[in-house]
Design a protein around this motif. Sequence first.
Motif, PDB file in Angstrom:
ATOM      1  N   VAL A 127       7.219  16.166  -3.289  1.00 54.44           N
ATOM      2  CA  VAL A 127       7.014  17.153  -2.228  1.00 54.44           C
ATOM      3  C   VAL A 127       7.768  16.720  -0.978  1.00 54.44           C
ATOM      4  CG1 VAL A 127       5.325  18.370  -0.798  1.00 54.44           C
ATOM      5  CG2 VAL A 127       4.720  17.700  -3.131  1.00 54.44           C
ATOM      6  N   HIS A 164      -9.357  10.471   8.433  1.00 53.58           N
ATOM      7  CA  HIS A 164     -10.165   9.831   9.472  1.00 53.58           C
ATOM      8  C   HIS A 164      -9.435   8.671  10.138  1.00 53.58           C
ATOM      9  CE1 HIS A 164     -13.144  11.980   7.092  1.00 53.58           C
ATOM     10  NE2 HIS A 164     -13.866  11.997   8.174  1.00 53.58           N
ATOM     11  N   PHE A 197      -9.928  14.292   2.477  1.00 59.28           N
ATOM     12  CA  PHE A 197     -11.234  14.362   3.132  1.00 59.28           C
ATOM     13  C   PHE A 197     -10.986  14.131   4.606  1.00 59.28           C
ATOM     14  CE2 PHE A 197     -11.540  13.286  -1.192  1.00 59.28           C
ATOM     15  CZ  PHE A 197     -12.550  14.103  -1.651  1.00 59.28           C
ATOM     16  N   GLY A 200       0.422  11.683   0.485  1.00 55.92           N
ATOM     17  CA  GLY A 200      -0.610  11.273  -0.464  1.00 55.92           C
ATOM     18  C   GLY A 200      -1.966  11.874  -0.142  1.00 55.92           C
ATOM     19  N   SER A 226      -0.017   2.951  -5.754  1.00 51.62           N
ATOM     20  CA  SER A 226       0.299   3.658  -6.995  1.00 51.62           C
ATOM     21  C   SER A 226       1.780   4.035  -7.099  1.00 51.62           C
ATOM     22  CB  SER A 226      -0.578   4.912  -7.115  1.00 51.62           C
ATOM     23  OG  SER A 226      -0.606   5.621  -5.894  1.00 51.62           O
ATOM     24  N   PHE A 227       2.479   4.034  -5.996  1.00 48.88           N
ATOM     25  CA  PHE A 227       3.916   4.381  -6.000  1.00 48.88           C
ATOM     26  C   PHE A 227       4.790   3.216  -6.434  1.00 48.88           C
ATOM     27  CE2 PHE A 227       2.256   3.128  -1.897  1.00 48.88           C
ATOM     28  CZ  PHE A 227       3.036   2.017  -1.601  1.00 48.88           C
ATOM     29  N   SER A 253       4.693   7.994   0.618  1.00 50.33           N
ATOM     30  CA  SER A 253       4.799   8.688   1.914  1.00 50.33           C
ATOM     31  C   SER A 253       4.301   7.754   3.008  1.00 50.33           C
ATOM     32  CB  SER A 253       4.021  10.002   1.883  1.00 50.33           C
ATOM     33  OG  SER A 253       4.723  10.961   1.116  1.00 50.33           O
ATOM     34  N   GLY A 254       2.957   7.602   3.125  1.00 54.29           N
ATOM     35  CA  GLY A 254       2.419   6.700   4.154  1.00 54.29           C
ATOM     36  C   GLY A 254       2.156   5.296   3.624  1.00 54.29           C
ATOM     37  N   GLY A 255       2.139   5.126   2.293  1.00 50.89           N
ATOM     38  CA  GLY A 255       1.908   3.806   1.706  1.00 50.89           C
ATOM     39  C   GLY A 255       0.455   3.360   1.721  1.00 50.89           C
ATOM     40  N   HIS A 256      -0.478   4.305   1.940  1.00 45.47           N
ATOM     41  CA  HIS A 256      -1.889   3.924   2.075  1.00 45.47           C
ATOM     42  C   HIS A 256      -2.658   3.845   0.772  1.00 45.47           C
ATOM     43  CE1 HIS A 256      -1.414   3.918   6.286  1.00 45.47           C
ATOM     44  NE2 HIS A 256      -2.689   3.879   6.551  1.00 45.47           N
ATOM     45  N   SER A 257      -2.025   4.194  -0.334  1.00 47.87           N
ATOM     46  CA  SER A 257      -2.730   4.047  -1.609  1.00 47.87           C
ATOM     47  C   SER A 257      -3.209   2.600  -1.715  1.00 47.87           C
ATOM     48  CB  SER A 257      -1.763   4.379  -2.753  1.00 47.87           C
ATOM     49  OG  SER A 257      -2.224   3.784  -3.934  1.00 47.87           O
ATOM     50  N   GLN A 297      -4.003  14.410  -2.914  1.00 48.64           N
ATOM     51  CA  GLN A 297      -5.225  14.007  -3.625  1.00 48.64           C
ATOM     52  C   GLN A 297      -6.448  14.845  -3.227  1.00 48.64           C
ATOM     53  OE1 GLN A 297      -7.700  12.431  -1.654  1.00 48.64           O
ATOM     54  NE2 GLN A 297      -6.587  11.471  -0.009  1.00 48.64           N
TER      55      GLN A 297
HETATM   56  C1  LIG Z   1      -6.997   2.956   6.234  1.00 51.81           C
HETATM   57  C2  LIG Z   1      -7.144   4.093   5.279  1.00 51.81           C
HETATM   58  C3  LIG Z   1      -7.908   5.181   5.649  1.00 51.81           C
HETATM   59  C4  LIG Z   1      -8.064   6.279   4.798  1.00 51.81           C
HETATM   60  N1  LIG Z   1      -8.795   7.353   5.213  1.00 51.81           N
HETATM   61  C5  LIG Z   1      -8.865   8.451   4.422  1.00 51.81           C
HETATM   62  C6  LIG Z   1      -9.563   9.641   4.843  1.00 51.81           C
HETATM   63  O1  LIG Z   1     -10.121   9.716   5.920  1.00 51.81           O
HETATM   64  N2  LIG Z   1      -9.599  10.693   3.980  1.00 51.81           N
HETATM   65  C7  LIG Z   1      -8.985  10.670   2.772  1.00 51.81           C
HETATM   66  O2  LIG Z   1      -9.022  11.658   2.056  1.00 51.81           O
HETATM   67  N3  LIG Z   1      -8.330   9.568   2.355  1.00 51.81           N
HETATM   68  C8  LIG Z   1      -8.256   8.473   3.135  1.00 51.81           C
HETATM   69  N4  LIG Z   1      -7.585   7.350   2.696  1.00 51.81           N
HETATM   70  C9  LIG Z   1      -6.957   7.390   1.382  1.00 51.81           C
HETATM   71  C10 LIG Z   1      -5.564   7.990   1.520  1.00 51.81           C
HETATM   72  O3  LIG Z   1      -5.643   9.330   1.926  1.00 51.81           O
HETATM   73  C11 LIG Z   1      -4.849   7.954   0.187  1.00 51.81           C
HETATM   74  O4  LIG Z   1      -4.604   6.618  -0.153  1.00 51.81           O
HETATM   75  C12 LIG Z   1      -3.523   8.721   0.269  1.00 51.81           C
HETATM   76  O5  LIG Z   1      -2.894   8.682  -0.971  1.00 51.81           O
HETATM   77  C13 LIG Z   1      -2.666   8.143   1.335  1.00 51.81           C
HETATM   78  O6  LIG Z   1      -1.592   8.951   1.635  1.00 51.81           O
HETATM   79  P1  LIG Z   1      -0.152   8.269   1.757  1.00 51.81           P
HETATM   80  O7  LIG Z   1       0.850   9.304   2.051  1.00 51.81           O
HETATM   81  O8  LIG Z   1      -0.226   7.101   2.658  1.00 51.81           O
HETATM   82  O9  LIG Z   1      -0.020   7.862   0.234  1.00 51.81           O
HETATM   83  P2  LIG Z   1       0.996   6.877  -0.489  1.00 51.81           P
HETATM   84  O10 LIG Z   1       0.322   5.572  -0.671  1.00 51.81           O
HETATM   85  O11 LIG Z   1       2.305   6.890   0.176  1.00 51.81           O
HETATM   86  O12 LIG Z   1       1.099   7.613  -1.878  1.00 51.81           O
HETATM   87  C14 LIG Z   1       0.053   7.664  -2.794  1.00 51.81           C
HETATM   88  C15 LIG Z   1       0.508   8.409  -4.027  1.00 51.81           C
HETATM   89  O13 LIG Z   1       0.655   9.784  -3.697  1.00 51.81           O
HETATM   90  C16 LIG Z   1       1.788  10.316  -4.365  1.00 51.81           C
HETATM   91  N5  LIG Z   1       2.714  10.825  -3.326  1.00 51.81           N
HETATM   92  C17 LIG Z   1       2.787  10.425  -2.039  1.00 51.81           C
HETATM   93  N6  LIG Z   1       3.693  11.168  -1.381  1.00 51.81           N
HETATM   94  C18 LIG Z   1       4.213  12.029  -2.276  1.00 51.81           C
HETATM   95  C19 LIG Z   1       5.190  13.071  -2.188  1.00 51.81           C
HETATM   96  N7  LIG Z   1       5.821  13.344  -1.047  1.00 51.81           N
HETATM   97  N8  LIG Z   1       5.477  13.770  -3.303  1.00 51.81           N
HETATM   98  C20 LIG Z   1       4.853  13.494  -4.484  1.00 51.81           C
HETATM   99  N9  LIG Z   1       3.920  12.533  -4.627  1.00 51.81           N
HETATM  100  C21 LIG Z   1       3.594  11.813  -3.519  1.00 51.81           C
HETATM  101  C22 LIG Z   1       2.427   9.230  -5.164  1.00 51.81           C
HETATM  102  O14 LIG Z   1       1.990   9.348  -6.497  1.00 51.81           O
HETATM  103  C23 LIG Z   1       1.863   7.973  -4.543  1.00 51.81           C
HETATM  104  O15 LIG Z   1       1.730   6.931  -5.496  1.00 51.81           O
HETATM  105  C24 LIG Z   1      -7.432   6.252   3.530  1.00 51.81           C
HETATM  106  C25 LIG Z   1      -6.668   5.139   3.141  1.00 51.81           C
HETATM  107  C26 LIG Z   1      -6.529   4.081   4.006  1.00 51.81           C
HETATM  108  C27 LIG Z   1      -5.724   2.890   3.591  1.00 51.81           C
END
Ligand SMILES: Cc1cc2nc3c(=O)[nH]c(=O)nc-3n(C[C@H](O)[C@H](O)[C@H](O)COP(=O)(O)OP(=O)(O)OC[C@H]3O[C@@H](n4cnc5c(N)ncnc54)[C@H](O)[C@@H]3O)c2cc1C
Length: 456
Positions: A191, A124, A139, A132, A72-73, A64-68, A136
Amino acid sequence: MESWKFQAIRRNDADYEKARCSSVWNGRVPDRYPALIVYPETEQDVQAIVVYAKENNMSIGTKSGGHSWTASFLRDGGIMVDMIRMNKFQFDVKSRTAEVQPAAYGSDLNAALEKHDLIFPGGHCPTVGMGGFLLQGGFGWNSRKWGLACESVLAIDVVNADGNLIHASATDNSDFYWAARGAGCGYFGLVTRFYLKLYPMPKGILTARYVFERDVFDEVTLAVERISDKVSEDLEIGIFVAYDQDGFNGRCTVALTLDALSDTAEEAYQALKLIHELPIVQEKSIKSYPYVSCTLKDMLQRFDDILDNKGRRYETNNMWTDAPVQNLLGSMNEIIDNLPPAPSHLYLLWWLPVHNRPDMAFSMEAQLYVALYAISTDSGYDARNSTYVVNSLTRMEPFRKGIQLADENLPSHPGKFMRTQNYVRLEKLRQKHDPQGRFYSYMRLPVEFMTSLVSL
Ligand SMILES: Cc1cc2nc3c(=O)[nH]c(=O)nc-3n(C[C@H](O)[C@H](O)[C@H](O)COP(=O)(O)OP(=O)(O)OC[C@H]3O[C@@H](n4cnc5c(N)ncnc54)[C@H](O)[C@@H]3O)c2cc1C
């Protein structure tokens, strides 16, 4: 595939490597290569992708946002579904609800909500994807008071392993809803939409920041621990230990940060006062910024400045602990003594009072959260930083109750990310709803979980 109207990139296409690398927020892109990268724009596109995966016996990683931190994706051989084009949201002020696509940013949602005096407990950092983050746990802002962000997920739309688009809530397809609140990077569906509950914007937003010399780290941490059970739920207390903070270049300092999102300015002031009046704060802070009135946007900017260095190479690790701080000080001081240059940092967050959470996959938390971020721009430091974050937290293993999936480092240092009984339930649901493993699961499991699987 020929009928697809959305973009799809194959392994041998010219733009493959650019697409693969740009999907990962962390500058450290793992050597994992999906066979296909696709960019759906609608729910029907997602369904077509899952059906294609089924017909070709491929697995799916969703981004989704690629912030893992560990990307992990990004897996070898399967399909990486990049949801980046499904980033819209809408909300209804009257019912205080929102509908959000997974690649939307919490900060964009909150910027739009602010005009209506509403807020969602998004992450935050401004650029975390909602997908993601919500899966998870999440927070977010005021999560000590409002709960994990996933507790404010009322329902989801999800494409299941057969390619069907289903609506899941506490009453409909509840297996999918239960798992969507905490399974994170091991969820067995894709999702496409989250239905969220919104909150009234707190009227009293105050922050404070106190900076100390590194050698009073023990005193500061113990002082905060002593009053942590008296702190109001709408106050978030963090400690950041890093070099070059607040203009102290070349020095390692300890920054105590307070964020209050209270109903009134007076309540926020009272929440901060408890810490402000601590003798250690009065006598030993070398810089202080007490009672700073600010907006949510200012607070997001602050975290963005600390963490959001897209392209830098991050190694992270974390743990939840209920151990008294006194027992952790030896290891924490060793971590600080070996801390890499800025912006690497050790982060402590006082999390609980214990809440009664709803029945959901998320089930791991403790009094104190400890996270370590080793950050560099030079790949030459990757191996050193990797060893540093793993060894540092391994030393505290006896005190580790579990880990957060938010800052997880499952490939290098797996830990219990939910209660074992919840994990067993999750795996039973996976067997029922995704028996072929259409959706990738966790990259690595802690021993406790592997043992529990034997009985399945
Ligand atoms: C700079 C930074 C700041 C952060 N701050 C916080 C914070 O304040 N609080 C907090 O709780 N976390 C924080 N995080 C951690 C972040 O919330 C997790 O890494 C989260 O997974 C990121 O969401 P994403 O959509 O970018 O995930 P992605 O990296 O896109 O996805 C992570 C995993 O989630 C699953 N996934 C994603 N989208 C879907 C979907 N649509 N359907 C099914 N599975 C899916 C997949 O298994 C994927 O591998 C931070 C991370 C970074 C890099």
